[in-house]
Design an enzyme around this catalytic site. Sequence first.
Site, short mmCIF file in Angstrom:
data_model
loop_
_atom_site.label_atom_id
_atom_site.label_comp_id
_atom_site.label_asym_id
_atom_site.label_seq_id
_atom_site.Cartn_x
_atom_site.Cartn_y
_atom_site.Cartn_z
N THR A 5 0.89 -1.19 -0.02
CA THR A 5 0.02 0.08 0.02
C THR A 5 1.03 1.14 0.10
OG1 THR A 5 -0.32 0.24 2.52
CG2 THR A 5 -1.85 -1.13 1.56
N GLU A 6 0.30 2.27 -0.23
CA GLU A 6 0.92 3.66 -0.46
C GLU A 6 2.21 3.60 -0.83
OE1 GLU A 6 0.14 5.77 3.52
OE2 GLU A 6 -1.57 4.26 3.97
N LEU A 7 2.56 3.15 -2.22
CA LEU A 7 3.78 2.94 -2.58
C LEU A 7 4.33 4.22 -3.49
CD1 LEU A 7 6.19 1.10 -3.43
CD2 LEU A 7 5.00 0.34 -5.37
#
Length: 380
Positions: free
Chosen positions: A271-273
């Site tokens: 997530t949130e890369l």
Amino acid sequence: MKNNWIKTISLLSLAILSLGMGSRMLSQTEGLDSKGLKDAFEGKFLIGTALNGAQINGRDQQSIELLKANFNSIVAENVMKSGPLQPEEGAFNFSSADKFVDLGESLGLHVVGHNLIWHSQAPGWFFVDEEGNEVSKEVLIGRMETHIKTVVGRYKGRVDGWDVVNEAILDDGTWRKSKFYEIIGEDFMKLAFQFAHEADPEAELYYNDYSMALPGKREGVVKMVKKLQEQGVKVDGIGMQGHIGLEHPAIEEFEKSIAAYSGLGLTVIITELDMSVLPSPGRNTGADVGTNFDYEQSINPYQEGLPDSVRQKFDRRYVDFFKLFLKHQEKISRVTFWGIADQHSWKNNWPVRGRTDYPLMFDRNYQPKSVVNALMELVE
């Protein structure tokens, strides 16, 4: 004369053949141009992105075109957090959240709600009474239940998964001393997942956190999840926030965490890369939004653009991480970038406000970077 006719016919034939080959080459090029990231990784894992308010509310159509071409999953960057959703007790504002879910449905995307319980961006009233005194355990549990069941219940059957609790474990593996923890204790985690499951039994439920490759945090999260599982609490996945840099974290440690979390019988979600190319002003800043440093010119070196040497390092680093994701694709269900184009990234203002960073797949002109082609070639 005969030889001239033969020569003329040969030249015409060659010209016709060349036109045909050119047409096929053009067709192939058009096919490559129309293929996006989501197509390249089809059958391996979903490719997602976070959407901001301007995109959700239709003020950034260029981003929406990139969304359609490259992503098959979306997550709300801010509009579904408790502060924006319920700024005053009982006064829910679902305007932007409704548009977010509507957009996902209209495009046939996998939709993720972010997030239900987080110590940051929670409205101030959540933890105090009318006189400003800290509320009791019972009152806070009641407020949690009302918030979670109202939000999850509204989108029952429409949101595929929820980041139920965000960032509750510190880097050393101990519990964050948030108001939820101080007032309720560890049980706030169990209750949050229970309330979400009761509101929508079919939705997937995730725990999401940053610095998840650190050994201490890894051990703490595994311990926490095992306890939930022993209590019969439904947890479907672990979100490993991918706020990475050119030098950190070590890919080997990231891989150990993928193995540890999937070993719990859960799906792993990247997530949130994003990948910052800027020098860090401090050690071990993680992704705590409360961390801030003063601006200095020396830590904002690429205001006029990214040097080729840094771009190449950026590309190689992203490719190395995606090699890891592909190696463990049976454990990973989704890879979600934290934004579409560089100007949208929170990294321009964190942990130092006013810097120019380049952490995403598309540049400030909405054009794909060389890393996009590198990732697609990696799969092909």
